[in-house]
Design a protein around this motif. Structure first.
Motif, PDB file in Angstrom:
ATOM      1  N   ASP A  25      44.202  18.649  23.422  1.00 14.33           N
ATOM      2  CA  ASP A  25      45.181  19.111  24.396  1.00 14.33           C
ATOM      3  C   ASP A  25      46.550  18.491  24.171  1.00 14.33           C
ATOM      4  OD1 ASP A  25      44.220  16.591  25.016  1.00 14.33           O
ATOM      5  OD2 ASP A  25      44.408  16.865  27.190  1.00 14.33           O
ATOM      6  N   GLU A  26      46.625  17.501  23.293  1.00 16.91           N
ATOM      7  CA  GLU A  26      47.891  16.812  23.045  1.00 16.91           C
ATOM      8  C   GLU A  26      48.508  17.160  21.693  1.00 16.91           C
ATOM      9  OE1 GLU A  26      47.152  12.678  23.441  1.00 16.91           O
ATOM     10  OE2 GLU A  26      46.404  12.813  25.504  1.00 16.91           O
ATOM     11  N   ALA A  27      47.714  17.573  20.751  1.00 15.23           N
ATOM     12  CA  ALA A  27      48.233  17.855  19.413  1.00 15.23           C
ATOM     13  C   ALA A  27      47.432  18.964  18.772  1.00 15.23           C
ATOM     14  CB  ALA A  27      48.178  16.598  18.540  1.00 15.23           C
ATOM     15  N   GLU A  28      48.108  19.788  17.970  1.00 17.53           N
ATOM     16  CA  GLU A  28      47.433  20.854  17.235  1.00 17.53           C
ATOM     17  C   GLU A  28      46.546  20.280  16.149  1.00 17.53           C
ATOM     18  OE1 GLU A  28      46.243  24.655  16.312  1.00 17.53           O
ATOM     19  OE2 GLU A  28      47.431  23.950  18.020  1.00 17.53           O
ATOM     20  N   ARG A  29      47.024  19.196  15.531  1.00 17.52           N
ATOM     21  CA  ARG A  29      46.238  18.494  14.514  1.00 17.52           C
ATOM     22  C   ARG A  29      46.462  17.006  14.686  1.00 17.52           C
ATOM     23  NH1 ARG A  29      47.086  15.909   9.765  1.00 17.52           N
ATOM     24  NH2 ARG A  29      45.424  15.977   8.192  1.00 17.52           N
ATOM     25  N   LEU A  30      45.375  16.240  14.714  1.00 16.63           N
ATOM     26  CA  LEU A  30      45.469  14.790  14.876  1.00 16.63           C
ATOM     27  C   LEU A  30      45.651  14.140  13.509  1.00 16.63           C
ATOM     28  CD1 LEU A  30      42.557  14.207  17.442  1.00 16.63           C
ATOM     29  CD2 LEU A  30      44.989  14.427  17.918  1.00 16.63           C
ATOM     30  N   ASP A  31      46.860  13.641  13.237  1.00 15.95           N
ATOM     31  CA  ASP A  31      47.058  12.896  11.997  1.00 15.95           C
ATOM     32  C   ASP A  31      46.434  11.511  12.152  1.00 15.95           C
ATOM     33  OD1 ASP A  31      48.828  11.441  13.577  1.00 15.95           O
ATOM     34  OD2 ASP A  31      50.623  12.277  12.650  1.00 15.95           O
ATOM     35  N   ARG A  32      46.606  10.681  11.153  1.00 14.77           N
ATOM     36  CA  ARG A  32      45.924   9.380  11.166  1.00 14.77           C
ATOM     37  C   ARG A  32      46.334   8.549  12.378  1.00 14.77           C
ATOM     38  NH1 ARG A  32      41.580   6.417  10.228  1.00 14.77           N
ATOM     39  NH2 ARG A  32      41.932   4.439   9.193  1.00 14.77           N
ATOM     40  N   ARG A  33      47.606   8.517  12.681  1.00 17.32           N
ATOM     41  CA  ARG A  33      48.083   7.705  13.804  1.00 17.32           C
ATOM     42  C   ARG A  33      47.559   8.254  15.133  1.00 17.32           C
ATOM     43  NH1 ARG A  33      54.418   6.473  14.126  1.00 17.32           N
ATOM     44  NH2 ARG A  33      53.793   5.384  12.209  1.00 17.32           N
ATOM     45  N   ALA A  34      47.660   9.563  15.331  1.00 14.31           N
ATOM     46  CA  ALA A  34      47.176  10.161  16.577  1.00 14.31           C
ATOM     47  C   ALA A  34      45.664  10.006  16.706  1.00 14.31           C
ATOM     48  CB  ALA A  34      47.569  11.638  16.628  1.00 14.31           C
ATOM     49  N   HIS A  35      44.968  10.125  15.596  1.00 17.95           N
ATOM     50  CA  HIS A  35      43.514   9.972  15.607  1.00 17.95           C
ATOM     51  C   HIS A  35      43.117   8.576  16.098  1.00 17.95           C
ATOM     52  CE1 HIS A  35      39.358   9.805  14.188  1.00 17.95           C
ATOM     53  NE2 HIS A  35      39.664   8.744  13.473  1.00 17.95           N
ATOM     54  N   LEU A  36      43.760   7.542  15.585  1.00 20.46           N
ATOM     55  CA  LEU A  36      43.436   6.172  16.004  1.00 20.46           C
ATOM     56  C   LEU A  36      43.814   5.943  17.456  1.00 20.46           C
ATOM     57  CD1 LEU A  36      44.503   4.201  12.804  1.00 20.46           C
ATOM     58  CD2 LEU A  36      42.170   4.641  13.625  1.00 20.46           C
ATOM     59  N   ALA A  37      44.894   6.585  17.903  1.00 16.41           N
ATOM     60  CA  ALA A  37      45.298   6.428  19.301  1.00 16.41           C
ATOM     61  C   ALA A  37      44.264   7.053  20.243  1.00 16.41           C
ATOM     62  CB  ALA A  37      46.666   7.072  19.515  1.00 16.41           C
ATOM     63  N   VAL A  38      43.635   8.137  19.830  1.00 14.91           N
ATOM     64  CA  VAL A  38      42.654   8.825  20.674  1.00 14.91           C
ATOM     65  C   VAL A  38      41.271   8.176  20.572  1.00 14.91           C
ATOM     66  CG1 VAL A  38      41.399  10.996  21.004  1.00 14.91           C
ATOM     67  CG2 VAL A  38      43.865  11.032  20.625  1.00 14.91           C
TER      68      VAL A  38
END
Length: 539
Positions: A25-38
């Motif tokens: 719901d926050e990003a179309e694709r979770l890059d490495r940084r977004a993935h670790l944040a989630v």
């Protein structure tokens, strides 16, 4: 929804708290940084610790067979130790089935979650090779980008050498042995001999091979631990699962739901027509369930098996009341026959025979045609070079059990009175050029004024032509897949009577014909005309 191809990345719906789809719901694709944040970082586990975790959460393969993942882990580890070699890890993201998109959604939107699970297993087993198999360009780009974000390459000297292999978008591409063969530089078709990947897989070494969702589930379980992982789902099958909904729904979607959720709840949430005829569970290697049985079943391996279905690769296709269920089954059966790798008799000859027998039932050939379907299905089971014949032998006869009223109408009467709307998704037909700005697709056709029934064409391309009861060719009602075009052209050239030819089907005209047929069905049912919005017929 008509039966065209599904979007590469359909919409995603969550039932309950998301796990695999967290952050969507926050990003179309979770890059490495977004993935670790989630999700946070993934813990390191030994081979024994990872095996105990997989056993503790009852993790089973999510690619179709549902094999216990812990047994795979243990078998690969023991084989590698016995042979004194390092094993390999392979992620199967090749969704060759047109009704599946869950692995594409994971690799396209959360690739690092899949890589977490694969690398966790690679480290535990001491593997130094990681391969990810895909079939679509967009998914390949997403995985390559994720590997680059982690600094993973296929260069020598790396702790883990990782690469992406892209296969043709065909049904057999998703077969494990076809992926391993392609990753080793061979053709993307199953080999003639059976070999267990855990003993002799990629490059001849023991290989841990599972689909993308399985590795993503492993990564989630490693973070949560067995107890927290089991706080949702059933006791026997804890956690969530991914489903691809298409067919009789307003738009295709991928659903993350707790294991055991009622099928009826999933269907209603996705907007399925309340007046369903039945539901196809497990996709085109799955089985039809009548509407009452489907609505009363839970979504899990055990519950669907008890109901007479299978979870398979998580494809769920509700069938609305406006279309002929046997016609839809015949349409897919012809496609399954054309998807044969052409390497073994049961597949190359048996699948067209099964599709033809179903077509005879649809055409009102009588009770004898029913036995021909059952006999053709029995001849396929356990005899193919891969699982394609077995899956098709499960799918086609299940329609005879699920749609008994329609079956009786076709066998004993003049038919059910409904056309085949083509709501089940199939790939786009082969594009062979354009005429007057319209895309066209090739089909085999016969000039009946010339044909004298030599039968040469049935031997050259049995996937598309079989010998009818009158001795003349009977052509499959399907557009020609690209891999059959060469053999079809050869059949045209070798026809002694020059009766066989290739014709182009204009997609726009066919779509208009389908829409007109649907309008006529609505008028007969007293529903509003789709284009005018006015009521026609009886109310």
């Amino acid at each position: 929804m008509t039966g065209g191809p599904l979007p590469e990345l359909p919409a995603v719906i969550g039932l309950g708290l998301p796990r695999l789809t967290a952050g969507f719901d926050e990003a179309e694709r979770l890059d490495r940084r977004a993935h670790l944040a989630v999700h946070g970082s993934v813990p390191r586990l030994t081979e024994e610790g990872l095996t105990r975790l997989a056993e503790g959460v009852g993790l089973r393969g999510r690619g179709g067979a549902g094999f216990p993942f812990a047994r795979k882990l243990r078998a690969v580890g023991e084989a590698a130790q016995r042979r004194g070699v390092r094993p390999a890890v392979v992620v199967n993201g090749c969704e060759g089935e047109p009704a599946c998109r869950k692995d594409a959604v994971l690799l396209g939107r959360a690739p690092h979650l899949v890589l977490d699970g694969a690398l966790l297993a690679a480290e535990a087993l001491g593997a130094r090779t990681l391969v990810v198999g895909v079939t679509r360009q967009r998914i390949e780009a997403s995985v390559r980008e994720a590997l680059a974000e982690r600094g993973l390459t296929d260069r020598r000297g790396r702790t883990v050498r990782a690469r992406v292999v892209r296969l043709p978008e065909r049904l057999v591409s998703g077969e494990a042995s076809a992926l391993l063969r392609a990753a080793d530089g061979g053709p993307a078709v199953p080999p003639g001999r059976h070999a267990r990947a855990c003993e002799e897989g990629l490059g001849g070494v023991p290989t841990l091979l599972s689909n993308a969702e399985t590795f993503a589930q492993l990564a989630v379980a490693a973070r949560l631990g067995a107890d927290r992982y089991a706080t949702t789902g059933t006791a026997a099958e804890p956690g969530t699962l991914l489903l691809t909904l298409s067919g009789g729904v307003p738009q295709p979607c991928v659903v993350e739901a707790p294991s055991g959720v009622p099928m009826g709840y999933v269907l209603r949430t996705c907007g399925a027509d309340p007046a369903l005829q039945g539901v196809l569970v497990g996709g085109y290697h799955g089985a039809w369930l009548d509407a009452e049985t489907a609505y009363g079943a839970g979504v899990s391996h055990d519950a669907l098996a008890t109901a007479g279905g299978t979870l398979g690769a998580g494809a769920v296709l509700p069938l609305p009341g406006r279309t002929c269920p046997l016609g839809e089954t015949v349409r897919v059966a012809h496609w399954l026959a054309a998807e044969s790798a052409g390497q073994c008799g049961p597949c190359r000859l048996g699948l067209p025979a099964l599709a033809g027998a179903l077509a005879d039932v649809l055409a009102g050939a009588g009770p004898g045609a029913l036995e021909a379907v059952r006999e053709a299905a029995r001849g396929l089971r356990g005899r193919g070079a891969c699982g394609h014949p077995d899956g098709s032998a499960r799918f086609a006869p299940s329609a005879l059990t699920a749609f008994t009223d329609d079956l009786a109408a076709h066998v004993l009467g003049s038919g059910c009175g409904r056309g085949t709307a083509g709501v089940l998704p199939l790939p786009s037909p082969t594009r062979t050029g354009a005429q007057e700005g319209r895309e066209s697709a090739e089909r085999l056709a016969v000039d009946w004024t010339l044909c004298v029934g030599h039968g040469l064409c049935t031997g050259l391309v049995p996937e598309l032509v079989r010998t009818g009861r009158d001795g003349y060719p009977s052509l499959a009602d399907t557009t020609m897949p690209a891999h059959l075009r060469g053999r079809a052209q050869r059949a045209v050239r070798r026809c002694p009577a020059l009766a066989l030819y290739l014709t182009r089907e204009r997609k726009q005209e066919r779509r208009q014909e389908q829409e007109q047929e649907q309008d006529r069905e609505r008028e007969r049912a007293g529903e509003p005309n789709r284009r005018s919005g006015r009521w026609s017929g009886k109310r």
